[in-house]
Design a protein around this motif. Structure first.
Motif, PDB file in Angstrom:
ATOM      1  N   PRO A 146      18.876 -61.358  -7.422  1.00 29.54           N
ATOM      2  CA  PRO A 146      18.764 -62.775  -7.053  1.00 29.54           C
ATOM      3  C   PRO A 146      17.603 -62.966  -6.062  1.00 29.54           C
ATOM      4  O   PRO A 146      17.174 -62.015  -5.401  1.00 29.54           O
ATOM      5  N   PHE A 147      17.105 -64.192  -5.942  1.00 31.31           N
ATOM      6  CA  PHE A 147      15.914 -64.463  -5.146  1.00 31.31           C
ATOM      7  C   PHE A 147      16.020 -64.030  -3.684  1.00 31.31           C
ATOM      8  O   PHE A 147      15.103 -63.416  -3.158  1.00 31.31           O
ATOM      9  N   LYS A 148      17.097 -64.341  -2.995  1.00 34.01           N
ATOM     10  CA  LYS A 148      17.183 -64.029  -1.567  1.00 34.01           C
ATOM     11  C   LYS A 148      17.080 -62.521  -1.322  1.00 34.01           C
ATOM     12  O   LYS A 148      16.232 -62.075  -0.537  1.00 34.01           O
ATOM     13  N   PRO A 149      17.896 -61.695  -1.979  1.00 32.19           N
ATOM     14  CA  PRO A 149      17.728 -60.243  -1.785  1.00 32.19           C
ATOM     15  C   PRO A 149      16.358 -59.747  -2.266  1.00 32.19           C
ATOM     16  O   PRO A 149      15.804 -58.814  -1.706  1.00 32.19           O
ATOM     17  N   LEU A 150      15.811 -60.402  -3.291  1.00 31.08           N
ATOM     18  CA  LEU A 150      14.500 -60.003  -3.796  1.00 31.08           C
ATOM     19  C   LEU A 150      13.420 -60.252  -2.743  1.00 31.08           C
ATOM     20  O   LEU A 150      12.543 -59.410  -2.527  1.00 31.08           O
ATOM     21  N   LEU A 151      13.494 -61.383  -2.054  1.00 28.43           N
ATOM     22  CA  LEU A 151      12.535 -61.651  -0.980  1.00 28.43           C
ATOM     23  C   LEU A 151      12.666 -60.612   0.128  1.00 28.43           C
ATOM     24  O   LEU A 151      11.661 -60.138   0.677  1.00 28.43           O
ATOM     25  N   ASP A 152      13.887 -60.239   0.453  1.00 31.22           N
ATOM     26  CA  ASP A 152      14.107 -59.185   1.458  1.00 31.22           C
ATOM     27  C   ASP A 152      13.517 -57.861   0.978  1.00 31.22           C
ATOM     28  O   ASP A 152      12.874 -57.145   1.748  1.00 31.22           O
ATOM     29  N   LEU A 153      13.733 -57.528  -0.307  1.00 27.01           N
ATOM     30  CA  LEU A 153      13.190 -56.301  -0.867  1.00 27.01           C
ATOM     31  C   LEU A 153      11.669 -56.312  -0.785  1.00 27.01           C
ATOM     32  O   LEU A 153      11.053 -55.319  -0.373  1.00 27.01           O
ATOM     33  N   PHE A 154      11.037 -57.423  -1.163  1.00 27.93           N
ATOM     34  CA  PHE A 154       9.576 -57.512  -1.106  1.00 27.93           C
ATOM     35  C   PHE A 154       9.070 -57.328   0.317  1.00 27.93           C
ATOM     36  O   PHE A 154       8.069 -56.655   0.554  1.00 27.93           O
ATOM     37  N   GLU A 155       9.755 -57.940   1.267  1.00 28.32           N
ATOM     38  CA  GLU A 155       9.339 -57.795   2.659  1.00 28.32           C
ATOM     39  C   GLU A 155       9.388 -56.325   3.091  1.00 28.32           C
ATOM     40  O   GLU A 155       8.448 -55.808   3.696  1.00 28.32           O
ATOM     41  N   LEU A 156      10.473 -55.655   2.753  1.00 29.97           N
ATOM     42  CA  LEU A 156      10.610 -54.235   3.097  1.00 29.97           C
ATOM     43  C   LEU A 156       9.587 -53.380   2.350  1.00 29.97           C
ATOM     44  O   LEU A 156       9.010 -52.444   2.908  1.00 29.97           O
ATOM     45  N   PHE A 157       9.337 -53.711   1.088  1.00 32.22           N
ATOM     46  CA  PHE A 157       8.341 -52.983   0.302  1.00 32.22           C
ATOM     47  C   PHE A 157       6.944 -53.175   0.895  1.00 32.22           C
ATOM     48  O   PHE A 157       6.189 -52.213   1.037  1.00 32.22           O
ATOM     49  N   LEU A 158       6.596 -54.403   1.255  1.00 34.58           N
ATOM     50  CA  LEU A 158       5.270 -54.654   1.810  1.00 34.58           C
ATOM     51  C   LEU A 158       5.089 -53.985   3.168  1.00 34.58           C
ATOM     52  O   LEU A 158       3.981 -53.615   3.542  1.00 34.58           O
ATOM     53  N   GLU A 159       6.182 -53.793   3.893  1.00 38.29           N
ATOM     54  CA  GLU A 159       6.121 -53.074   5.169  1.00 38.29           C
ATOM     55  C   GLU A 159       6.122 -51.557   4.969  1.00 38.29           C
ATOM     56  O   GLU A 159       5.423 -50.833   5.663  1.00 38.29           O
ATOM     57  N   GLY A 160       6.933 -51.062   4.012  1.00 42.26           N
ATOM     58  CA  GLY A 160       7.130 -49.624   3.854  1.00 42.26           C
ATOM     59  C   GLY A 160       6.367 -48.962   2.748  1.00 42.26           C
ATOM     60  O   GLY A 160       6.360 -47.740   2.631  1.00 42.26           O
ATOM     61  N   GLY A 161       5.732 -49.745   1.878  1.00 40.80           N
ATOM     62  CA  GLY A 161       4.966 -49.176   0.786  1.00 40.80           C
ATOM     63  C   GLY A 161       5.832 -48.525  -0.270  1.00 40.80           C
ATOM     64  O   GLY A 161       7.045 -48.723  -0.328  1.00 40.80           O
ATOM     65  N   HIS A 162       5.198 -47.733  -1.139  1.00 42.06           N
ATOM     66  CA  HIS A 162       5.915 -47.162  -2.285  1.00 42.06           C
ATOM     67  C   HIS A 162       7.024 -46.201  -1.855  1.00 42.06           C
ATOM     68  O   HIS A 162       7.982 -46.003  -2.591  1.00 42.06           O
ATOM     69  N   MET A 163       6.926 -45.625  -0.675  1.00 40.48           N
ATOM     70  CA  MET A 163       8.004 -44.723  -0.232  1.00 40.48           C
ATOM     71  C   MET A 163       9.314 -45.491  -0.034  1.00 40.48           C
ATOM     72  O   MET A 163      10.395 -44.908  -0.165  1.00 40.48           O
ATOM     73  N   PHE A 164       9.223 -46.789   0.243  1.00 36.15           N
ATOM     74  CA  PHE A 164      10.435 -47.610   0.351  1.00 36.15           C
ATOM     75  C   PHE A 164      11.203 -47.597  -0.969  1.00 36.15           C
ATOM     76  O   PHE A 164      12.434 -47.660  -0.975  1.00 36.15           O
TER      77      PHE A 164
END
Length: 166
Positions: A146-164
Motif C-alpha cells: 500500500p502507498f503509506k508503507p511504500l513511501l516509508d520503504l522508499f525513504e529508507l531505501f533512499l537513505e540506506g541504498g541497495h543494502m537496505f
C-alpha cells in the motif's frame, strides 16, 4: 532527493529502439501505467531522459509511482541517481539485469540461513530467486505494498541504498 538535487544536467543517453514512437517499450509501459495522456507523456519523457539504450520495467514502476508524488523534473534526476549510483541499484534496470540476478542469488542464500522453511518451500515449488525477488529488488515493491508503507520503504531505501533491500 538521494543526491538527485545535485544533478544539474542529465548526461546524454542513447535512444532506445522505437524511441518517440508507439513501438517503444517505454511508450507501452506508460500506456499500461496511466490512463491520463498527460501522465503518460511525463512518464515517457522522464524515462527516455535516463534509459541509456537499455531499459527494464522496474524503472517504469518506480517512475510511475514517483510521478504521483514528486515534481516531474525531479523524477528523471532521481531515476538517474538511483539507476547509476553504486549505492542504489546500478545494473538492476537493464534488459539483462546481471546485478539483480547476483543479488537475488545472495538473497536466496540469506533466506536459506534465516528462514530455511520458507527457502525450502520456494525451492520445492520450483521458484528461482530471480522470479520471487524481482518485485522487491527491481520493482522496489511498487506492486506489492500500500502507498503509506511504500513511501516509508522508499525513504529508507533512499537513505540506506541497495543494502537496505537485504
Amino acid at each position: 532527493l538521494c543526491g538527485a538535487d545535485k544533478v544539474e544536467k542529465l548526461p546524454p543517453v542513447a535512444a532506445l529502439k522505437g524511441a518517440g514512437t508507439t513501438e517503444s517499450i517505454i511508450w507501452r509501459d506508460a500506456e499500461r501505467t496511466f490512463k491520463s495522456e498527460p501522465l503518460r507523456k511525463q512518464m515517457i519523457a522522464a524515462l527516455e531522459a535516463v534509459a541509456d539504450g537499455d531499459y527494464h520495467q522496474g524503472m517504469g514502476y518506480f517512475c510511475g509511482f514517483l510521478l504521483l508524488v514528486v515534481d516531474p523534473p525531479d523524477v528523471s534526476r532521481i531515476l538517474h541517481r538511483v539507476g547509476t549510483d553504486e549505492f542504489y541499484t546500478p545494473g538492476y534496470w537493464k534488459g539483462q539485469p546481471e546485478a539483480f540476478v547476483r543479488d537475488a542469488m545472495a538473497y536466496e542464500r540469506l533466506l536459506e540461513k534465516r528462514s530455511p522453511e520458507v527457502a525450502a518451500h520456494l525451492k520445492a515449488a520450483g521458484l528461482v530467486p530471480e522470479a520471487y525477488a524481482q518485485k522487491w529488488f527491481v520493482g522496489l515493491c511498487v506492486h506489492t505494498m500500500p502507498f503509506k508503507p511504500l513511501l516509508d520503504l522508499f525513504e529508507l531505501f533512499l537513505e540506506g541504498g541497495h543494502m537496505f533491500l537485504f
